[in-house]
Enzyme design. Structure first.
Site, PDB file in Angstrom:
ATOM      1  N   VAL A  14       0.837  -1.206   0.000  1.00 40.30           N
ATOM      2  CA  VAL A  14       0.000   0.000   0.000  1.00 40.30           C
ATOM      3  C   VAL A  14       0.871   1.254   0.000  1.00 40.30           C
ATOM      4  CG1 VAL A  14      -1.670   1.343   1.384  1.00 40.30           C
ATOM      5  CG2 VAL A  14      -1.939  -1.140   1.132  1.00 40.30           C
ATOM      6  N   LYS A 264     -17.028 -14.841  -8.866  1.00 39.48           N
ATOM      7  CA  LYS A 264     -16.262 -15.821  -9.630  1.00 39.48           C
ATOM      8  C   LYS A 264     -15.901 -16.978  -8.684  1.00 39.48           C
ATOM      9  CE  LYS A 264     -14.496 -17.038 -13.423  1.00 39.48           C
ATOM     10  NZ  LYS A 264     -13.180 -17.106 -13.956  1.00 39.48           N
ATOM     11  N   ALA A 265     -16.486 -18.138  -8.989  1.00 39.46           N
ATOM     12  CA  ALA A 265     -16.186 -19.303  -8.145  1.00 39.46           C
ATOM     13  C   ALA A 265     -14.761 -19.783  -8.386  1.00 39.46           C
ATOM     14  CB  ALA A 265     -17.172 -20.418  -8.465  1.00 39.46           C
ATOM     15  N   CYS A 273      -5.146  -9.622   2.442  1.00 35.72           N
ATOM     16  CA  CYS A 273      -6.200  -8.807   3.054  1.00 35.72           C
ATOM     17  C   CYS A 273      -7.442  -9.589   3.469  1.00 35.72           C
ATOM     18  CB  CYS A 273      -6.612  -7.703   2.096  1.00 35.72           C
ATOM     19  SG  CYS A 273      -5.291  -6.535   1.827  1.00 35.72           S
TER      20      CYS A 273
HETATM   21  C1  UDX Z   1      -8.637  -6.989  -1.481  1.00 31.51           C
HETATM   22  C2  UDX Z   1      -9.748  -5.955  -1.685  1.00 31.51           C
HETATM   23  O1  UDX Z   1     -10.394  -6.205  -2.936  1.00 31.51           O
HETATM   24  C3  UDX Z   1      -9.199  -4.556  -1.644  1.00 31.51           C
HETATM   25  O2  UDX Z   1     -10.265  -3.620  -1.702  1.00 31.51           O
HETATM   26  C4  UDX Z   1      -8.439  -4.379  -0.337  1.00 31.51           C
HETATM   27  O3  UDX Z   1      -7.898  -3.105  -0.281  1.00 31.51           O
HETATM   28  C5  UDX Z   1      -7.369  -5.420  -0.206  1.00 31.51           C
HETATM   29  O4  UDX Z   1      -7.953  -6.709  -0.292  1.00 31.51           O
HETATM   30  P1  UDX Z   1      -6.759  -8.114  -2.978  1.00 31.51           P
HETATM   31  O5  UDX Z   1      -6.410  -8.916  -1.771  1.00 31.51           O
HETATM   32  O6  UDX Z   1      -5.671  -7.486  -3.761  1.00 31.51           O
HETATM   33  O7  UDX Z   1      -7.754  -6.928  -2.581  1.00 31.51           O
HETATM   34  O8  UDX Z   1      -7.496  -9.070  -3.993  1.00 31.51           O
HETATM   35  P2  UDX Z   1      -8.986  -9.304  -4.509  1.00 31.51           P
HETATM   36  O9  UDX Z   1      -9.072  -8.939  -5.946  1.00 31.51           O
HETATM   37  O10 UDX Z   1      -9.976  -8.690  -3.607  1.00 31.51           O
HETATM   38  O11 UDX Z   1      -9.055 -10.885  -4.400  1.00 31.51           O
HETATM   39  C6  UDX Z   1      -8.914 -11.558  -3.144  1.00 31.51           C
HETATM   40  C7  UDX Z   1      -9.048 -13.052  -3.331  1.00 31.51           C
HETATM   41  O12 UDX Z   1     -10.383 -13.410  -3.676  1.00 31.51           O
HETATM   42  C8  UDX Z   1      -8.159 -13.645  -4.420  1.00 31.51           C
HETATM   43  O13 UDX Z   1      -7.641 -14.880  -3.982  1.00 31.51           O
HETATM   44  C9  UDX Z   1      -9.124 -13.849  -5.581  1.00 31.51           C
HETATM   45  O14 UDX Z   1      -8.703 -14.857  -6.454  1.00 31.51           O
HETATM   46  C10 UDX Z   1     -10.401 -14.215  -4.843  1.00 31.51           C
HETATM   47  N1  UDX Z   1     -11.612 -13.914  -5.615  1.00 31.51           N
HETATM   48  C11 UDX Z   1     -11.917 -12.633  -5.943  1.00 31.51           C
HETATM   49  C12 UDX Z   1     -12.442 -14.947  -5.982  1.00 31.51           C
HETATM   50  O15 UDX Z   1     -12.184 -16.117  -5.694  1.00 31.51           O
HETATM   51  N2  UDX Z   1     -13.592 -14.652  -6.673  1.00 31.51           N
HETATM   52  C13 UDX Z   1     -13.930 -13.387  -7.014  1.00 31.51           C
HETATM   53  O16 UDX Z   1     -15.007 -13.204  -7.639  1.00 31.51           O
HETATM   54  C14 UDX Z   1     -13.062 -12.340  -6.637  1.00 31.51           C
END
Ligand code: UDX
Length: 578
Positions: A14, A264-265, A273
């Site tokens: 960040v 998204k599954a 985070c």
């Molecule tokens: C997240 C938040 O989106 C962001 O707002 C915050 O500031 C930090 O945490 P990030 O950890 O970078 O961001 O990734 P993100 O895109 O949110 O995905 C997190 C996890 O969820 C990943 O493992 C991703 O593959 C999974 N995911 C995400 C899914 O399995 N399905 C989805 O539909 C979306």
């Protein structure tokens, strides 16, 4: 104040992204990093982690002299008027948030402020539980002998950027959230953001500090809930014929009350985070005397989702011990080298525990994975090398380059088995060509994919009539029974089997040969069932034969114990009663 200068404490994900974006817009930015190795990497004009565009923007800022790196916090405070706290907020063993780095940053800021004249604004960007702003305020007052509101101010200003698109998200936020306890502080930060975003200033929302702090957790917990929700629906889809979770998600996403994103599954959420923040909110709520069972369930669903992926593997490979598994993707999401809480890493550990040989590929995260697995797995230079000669390939990160894979690319496997845990492949192309399973893909496709072998339990009546209890091997679920039928007079068992399968599933099969006769009293309710197992091939389908036929105990014809023949007549009678 037109000569705003910014200092940023913590050049992590960040902090560094925020610093580079400020500096790139011409705002003088000093980045404080106390980790010597990291500081040296930064001074050497490189980002210590991968993030699209970050490296090139960092070099531009260094060349333009808008960014500098130091471990001297006094210098940074004395040469800026706004300081962003961007230090890590790890979780303790019990899952609660550890604020020690925020506290030590506050102490350092407090000490640095002792000799500073002029108002200084501190902005907490780290993800922190509600009340942290007040803690920081007290610490700074204690160490600086200065007064909040008069000499310094504190704002809570969480970020919502995603790894892999952090620069884009910082440049294009949906809104800016400013949690402040006085108007003056909010105005200073608004001025900085106006400078940064002009002429397209995002919507600025001003709330109190507790609200801003909670909103960050509320958003991430909601996102985690959406993912666990869709993964639950995916697991239901897998047990239904012809249902695809992607279709379900695209339809429910049209409802404005739901929305299309984060549906998204996959193998479950990971990263630095979502898992940590859900955990922190659970622990924080408990400390308030409230048990947030919803989030505990979200977390549990996520924990179990990796087993759903391994379940797909187990359904296509009967015994994975000693098998070579190709894992495509190590990072917790694409466009990142981050493997923190990555489900891929957890699955690899499970596979190793089960005695598999694991080959891996990832365009970015190999170096990080080496720190975890050392030489216990095989690191491949490209996806083709990874796939080649393996027994099963699991896709665990949605990298764009995996979307380009075609069925032909899996021909180099021992016998192509592909598990698409990220839904990057067009399953229509694959189901006829390889043994294929995907998260959230209903089993109709798999039935259509054809039967690698067909067997029949033949309960033989002594007067020459044969009652069939057919079973077919269905790759997704192991053995599956078809309704029984008769061998008509004048018909051979083979002919009857062909006829029954055609009538019931519409497929022409050709019986190659009688493989064996077995009996497994423990697996059948009708104790002494004799099964005649045929190796069958499909005439109008595309799959070749497969001789692996269940884990049943086999007897050669000669070995069938006498006792197994004794009451077939009774069994037929019982069967007919049903
Ligand atoms: C997240 C938040 O989106 C962001 O707002 C915050 O500031 C930090 O945490 P990030 O950890 O970078 O961001 O990734 P993100 O895109 O949110 O995905 C997190 C996890 O969820 C990943 O493992 C991703 O593959 C999974 N995911 C995400 C899914 O399995 N399905 C989805 O539909 C979306």
């Amino acid at each position: 104040m037109s000569n705003l200068a910014v200092s940023i404490i913590g050049a992590g994900f960040v902090g560094l992204t925020t610093a580079v974006v400020f500096a790139h817009k011409g705002i003088k930015t000093i980045c404080v990093e106390i980790d010597k190795d990291r500081l040296n990497i930064l001074k050497g004009r490189k980002a210590p982690f991968y993030e699209p565009d970050l490296d090139s923007m960092l070099k531009d800022c260094i060349d333009n002299n808008t960014i500098s790196f130091t471990d001297d916090i006094d210098y940074a405070i004395n040469n800026s008027n706004i300081t962003f706290i961007c230090v890590g907020t790890p979780q303790r063993d019990d899952g609660s948030i550890d604020l020690k780095y925020v506290r030590s940053a506050a102490i350092s800021i407090g000490k640095a402020l002792i000799d500073k004249s002029g108002y200084h604004l501190i902005v907490i960007k780290s993800t922190v539980t509600p009340g942290t702003n007040h803690m920081v305020k007290k610490v700074i007052e204690e160490y600086s002998n200065k007064r909040f509101g008069k000499d310094f101010g504190i704002i809570s200003n969480p970020e919502f950027l995603r790894e892999g698109s952090a620069i884009y998200d910082t440049l294009n936020p949906n809104f800016l959230l400013i949690g402040a306890d006085n108007d003056r502080d909010a105005e200073i930060l608004e001025e900085l953001y106006t400078l940064l975003y002009k002429p397209n200033i995002p919507k600025i929302i001003k709330v109190n500090t507790y609200t801003a702090e909670l909103v960050k957790y509320a958003i991430n917990s909601f996102l985690a809930t959406k993912i666990s929700f869709i993964n639950t629906i995916a697991n239901i889809c897998q047990r239904l014929p012809s249902v695809d979770v992607n279709t379900v998600a695209s339809i429910i996403g049209l409802d404005p009350r739901i929305g299309p994103l984060f549906l998204k599954a996959g193998p479950g959420y990971g990263g630095s985070c979502l898992p940590k923040d859900v955990n922190a909110l659970i622990n924080f709520s408990k400390a308030l005397g409230y048990d947030p069972i919803l989030f505990k369930t979200v977390q549990e669903v996520n924990r179990l989702q990796k087993d759903a992926v391994l379940g797909l593997v187990n359904k296509l490979i009967e015994n994975i011990e000693g098998k070579t598994i190709a894992v495509l993707g190590l990072a917790f999401k694409k466009d990142s080298d981050d493997i923190r809480e990555s489900v891929s890493i957890k699955i690899i550990k499970d596979l190793l525990d089960k005695g598999c040989r694991v080959k891996v590929h990832d365009p970015m995260a190999i170096e990080n994975a080496k720190k975890v697995f050392k030489d216990s797995i095989i690191y491949c230079k490209d996806k083709y090398e990874c796939i080649s000669d393996s027994d099963c390939c699991i896709i665990l990160t949605e990298w764009d380059e995996y979307k380009e894979l075609e069925p032909e690319h899996f021909k180099s496997m021992k016998s192509p088995i592909v598990i698409d845990a990220r839904r990057v492949l067009d399953h229509e192309k694959f189901i006829d060509k390889v043994r294929f399973a995907a998260v959230g893909l209903g089993y109709k496709e798999l039935l259509d994919y054809k039967i690698p072998s067909v067997s029949v339990n033949a309960i033989i009546e002594d007067k020459g009539k044969v009652l069939l209890v057919k079973r077919r091997k269905e790759p997704f679920k192991g053995y599956w029974s078809l309704p029984g039928g008769y061998v008509e007079y004048g018909e051979s068992v083979e002919e009857a089997l062909r006829r029954e399968v055609k009538e019931e599933v519409g497929i022409d099969i050709e019986i190659d040969r009688l493989l064996n006769v077995y009996s497994d009293p423990f697996r059948h309710i009708a104790k002494h069932t004799i099964a005649i197992v045929y190796k069958a091939s499909i005439v109008n389908g595309k799959i070749s034969n497969n001789e692996e036929i269940s884990d049943a105990k086999f007897f050669s014809k000669e070995e069938i114990p006498e006792i197994l023949a004794f009451d077939h007549k009774k069994m037929i009678e019982d069967y007919l009663k049903v």
